[in-house]
Motif scaffolding. Sequence first.
Motif, PDB file in Angstrom:
ATOM      1  N   ILE A 125       0.839  -1.192   0.000  1.00  0.00           N
ATOM      2  CA  ILE A 125       0.000   0.000   0.000  1.00  0.00           C
ATOM      3  C   ILE A 125       0.882   1.254   0.000  1.00  0.00           C
ATOM      4  N   ALA A 126       0.642   2.116  -0.963  1.00  0.00           N
ATOM      5  CA  ALA A 126       1.414   3.348  -1.060  1.00  0.00           C
ATOM      6  C   ALA A 126       0.855   4.392  -0.100  1.00  0.00           C
ATOM      7  N   GLU A 127       1.755   5.215   0.418  1.00  0.00           N
ATOM      8  CA  GLU A 127       1.367   6.311   1.310  1.00  0.00           C
ATOM      9  C   GLU A 127       1.103   7.565   0.477  1.00  0.00           C
ATOM     10  N   TYR A 128      -0.047   8.148   0.641  1.00  0.00           N
ATOM     11  CA  TYR A 128      -0.385   9.382  -0.080  1.00  0.00           C
ATOM     12  C   TYR A 128       0.284  10.559   0.617  1.00  0.00           C
ATOM     13  N   LEU A 129       0.977  11.399  -0.159  1.00  0.00           N
ATOM     14  CA  LEU A 129       1.687  12.553   0.388  1.00  0.00           C
ATOM     15  C   LEU A 129       0.905  13.819   0.046  1.00  0.00           C
ATOM     16  N   GLU A 130       0.165  14.316   1.017  1.00  0.00           N
ATOM     17  CA  GLU A 130      -0.726  15.447   0.769  1.00  0.00           C
ATOM     18  C   GLU A 130       0.040  16.716   0.413  1.00  0.00           C
ATOM     19  N   TRP A 131       1.096  17.025   1.192  1.00  0.00           N
ATOM     20  CA  TRP A 131       1.832  18.274   0.923  1.00  0.00           C
ATOM     21  C   TRP A 131       2.441  18.245  -0.476  1.00  0.00           C
ATOM     22  N   ASP A 132       3.127  17.150  -0.814  1.00  0.00           N
ATOM     23  CA  ASP A 132       3.757  17.043  -2.133  1.00  0.00           C
ATOM     24  C   ASP A 132       2.712  17.127  -3.242  1.00  0.00           C
ATOM     25  N   SER A 133       1.562  16.495  -3.033  1.00  0.00           N
ATOM     26  CA  SER A 133       0.505  16.509  -4.050  1.00  0.00           C
ATOM     27  C   SER A 133       0.002  17.923  -4.300  1.00  0.00           C
ATOM     28  N   ASN A 134      -0.227  18.654  -3.218  1.00  0.00           N
ATOM     29  CA  ASN A 134      -0.691  20.042  -3.363  1.00  0.00           C
ATOM     30  C   ASN A 134       0.381  20.912  -4.005  1.00  0.00           C
ATOM     31  N   PHE A 135       1.627  20.671  -3.645  1.00  0.00           N
ATOM     32  CA  PHE A 135       2.719  21.509  -4.150  1.00  0.00           C
ATOM     33  C   PHE A 135       2.971  21.272  -5.633  1.00  0.00           C
ATOM     34  N   PHE A 136       3.045  20.001  -6.045  1.00  0.00           N
ATOM     35  CA  PHE A 136       3.385  19.691  -7.438  1.00  0.00           C
ATOM     36  C   PHE A 136       2.166  19.640  -8.357  1.00  0.00           C
ATOM     37  N   GLY A 137       0.973  19.642  -7.787  1.00  0.00           N
ATOM     38  CA  GLY A 137      -0.224  19.663  -8.603  1.00  0.00           C
ATOM     39  C   GLY A 137      -0.590  18.327  -9.217  1.00  0.00           C
ATOM     40  N   VAL A 138      -0.010  17.232  -8.710  1.00  0.00           N
ATOM     41  CA  VAL A 138      -0.366  15.875  -9.120  1.00  0.00           C
ATOM     42  C   VAL A 138      -0.425  15.016  -7.862  1.00  0.00           C
ATOM     43  N   ASP A 139      -1.136  13.895  -7.932  1.00  0.00           N
ATOM     44  CA  ASP A 139      -1.147  12.993  -6.788  1.00  0.00           C
ATOM     45  C   ASP A 139       0.239  12.370  -6.621  1.00  0.00           C
ATOM     46  N   VAL A 140       0.786  12.483  -5.404  1.00  0.00           N
ATOM     47  CA  VAL A 140       2.123  11.960  -5.127  1.00  0.00           C
ATOM     48  C   VAL A 140       2.028  10.911  -4.022  1.00  0.00           C
ATOM     49  N   TYR A 141       2.732   9.807  -4.235  1.00  0.00           N
ATOM     50  CA  TYR A 141       2.713   8.696  -3.280  1.00  0.00           C
ATOM     51  C   TYR A 141       4.145   8.303  -2.928  1.00  0.00           C
ATOM     52  N   LYS A 142       4.264   7.586  -1.826  1.00  0.00           N
ATOM     53  CA  LYS A 142       5.568   7.074  -1.383  1.00  0.00           C
ATOM     54  C   LYS A 142       5.436   5.586  -1.117  1.00  0.00           C
ATOM     55  N   ASN A 143       6.431   4.829  -1.589  1.00  0.00           N
ATOM     56  CA  ASN A 143       6.445   3.404  -1.333  1.00  0.00           C
ATOM     57  C   ASN A 143       7.884   2.936  -1.138  1.00  0.00           C
ATOM     58  N   LYS A 144       8.037   1.734  -0.587  1.00  0.00           N
ATOM     59  CA  LYS A 144       9.358   1.173  -0.329  1.00  0.00           C
ATOM     60  C   LYS A 144       9.420  -0.239  -0.881  1.00  0.00           C
ATOM     61  N   CYS A 145      10.640  -0.672  -1.205  1.00  0.00           N
ATOM     62  CA  CYS A 145      10.817  -2.055  -1.636  1.00  0.00           C
ATOM     63  C   CYS A 145      12.182  -2.548  -1.214  1.00  0.00           C
ATOM     64  N   LYS A 146      12.306  -3.845  -1.041  1.00  0.00           N
ATOM     65  CA  LYS A 146      13.579  -4.441  -0.666  1.00  0.00           C
ATOM     66  C   LYS A 146      14.303  -5.046  -1.861  1.00  0.00           C
ATOM     67  N   ASN A 147      13.562  -5.414  -2.890  1.00  0.00           N
ATOM     68  CA  ASN A 147      14.181  -6.046  -4.052  1.00  0.00           C
ATOM     69  C   ASN A 147      13.278  -5.899  -5.263  1.00  0.00           C
ATOM     70  N   LEU A 148      13.734  -6.402  -6.405  1.00  0.00           N
ATOM     71  CA  LEU A 148      12.993  -6.239  -7.655  1.00  0.00           C
ATOM     72  C   LEU A 148      11.648  -6.947  -7.618  1.00  0.00           C
ATOM     73  N   VAL A 149      11.596  -8.111  -6.984  1.00  0.00           N
ATOM     74  CA  VAL A 149      10.334  -8.847  -6.902  1.00  0.00           C
ATOM     75  C   VAL A 149       9.281  -8.010  -6.189  1.00  0.00           C
ATOM     76  N   LYS A 150       9.652  -7.430  -5.058  1.00  0.00           N
ATOM     77  CA  LYS A 150       8.718  -6.600  -4.315  1.00  0.00           C
ATOM     78  C   LYS A 150       8.351  -5.353  -5.109  1.00  0.00           C
ATOM     79  N   ALA A 151       9.296  -4.807  -5.846  1.00  0.00           N
ATOM     80  CA  ALA A 151       9.023  -3.606  -6.648  1.00  0.00           C
ATOM     81  C   ALA A 151       7.983  -3.894  -7.715  1.00  0.00           C
ATOM     82  N   ASN A 152       8.069  -5.060  -8.315  1.00  0.00           N
ATOM     83  CA  ASN A 152       7.130  -5.409  -9.375  1.00  0.00           C
ATOM     84  C   ASN A 152       5.724  -5.687  -8.851  1.00  0.00           C
ATOM     85  N   GLU A 153       5.589  -5.870  -7.545  1.00  0.00           N
ATOM     86  CA  GLU A 153       4.277  -6.090  -6.944  1.00  0.00           C
ATOM     87  C   GLU A 153       3.523  -4.784  -6.701  1.00  0.00           C
ATOM     88  N   ILE A 154       4.230  -3.668  -6.836  1.00  0.00           N
ATOM     89  CA  ILE A 154       3.613  -2.378  -6.553  1.00  0.00           C
ATOM     90  C   ILE A 154       2.645  -2.000  -7.670  1.00  0.00           C
TER      91      ILE A 154
END
Length: 223
Positions: A2-31
Amino acid sequence: MIAEYLEWDSNFFGVDVYKNKCKNLVKANEIQLKKGLTYLFCKEEIKLQEKSLYDVKITFAKSLTKKRLEIDSQIISYPIDNKVSKELLNLTYQSGQYSRFKIDPKIPNDKFLEFYKLWILNSVNRSFSDEVFTYKIDGIDVGMITLKKDKETCKIGLLAVDGGQRGKKIGSKLMFAAENWALDNDCKEILVETQEQNKIAVAFYKRMKYNIVQKEYIYHLWR
């Protein structure tokens, strides 16, 4: 994941901005990417979209001793009620030349400038930082460093020396002032982050006896 919604960044850049983390390529591809921009923070380099890696963030640390260093008289604490000088603002922009917000072509340059201007304005008014030191030559700000205490750790936010004044040990003198401030504020270590692409900064921190404690790969994924 589940990605974290970043309200300040979204308002500042004018697009929906999210934050996520991964440990490896397999996990990255699950996003499952959402529409907008996702910051993906990874502990190792992974192969994703072409040109999506915009920052390899290196964290340096140094344990502090009780030894105090002599501070150059040209270093001052920037007054909290002073306006940000044009020279200090220019130094702030110079400090961000390797920032992912600068080098990502999908982020307009005016947004990069506004982002860093807000950073220094809120550092000078001491909401982002606890201290701001500048180095002056003939009354002009030619170097600066911002500091924030977090429990027993001092974190350096911005550090810059004007391009025309480099080679005069100004950066080292600002770091000495930071270390003294950290000791005065009961800190046991000092941290600073930079980009791996910033070869000059990486070499500088190593000369200052700082050790690499973390490396993080940051991707900007647009959809």
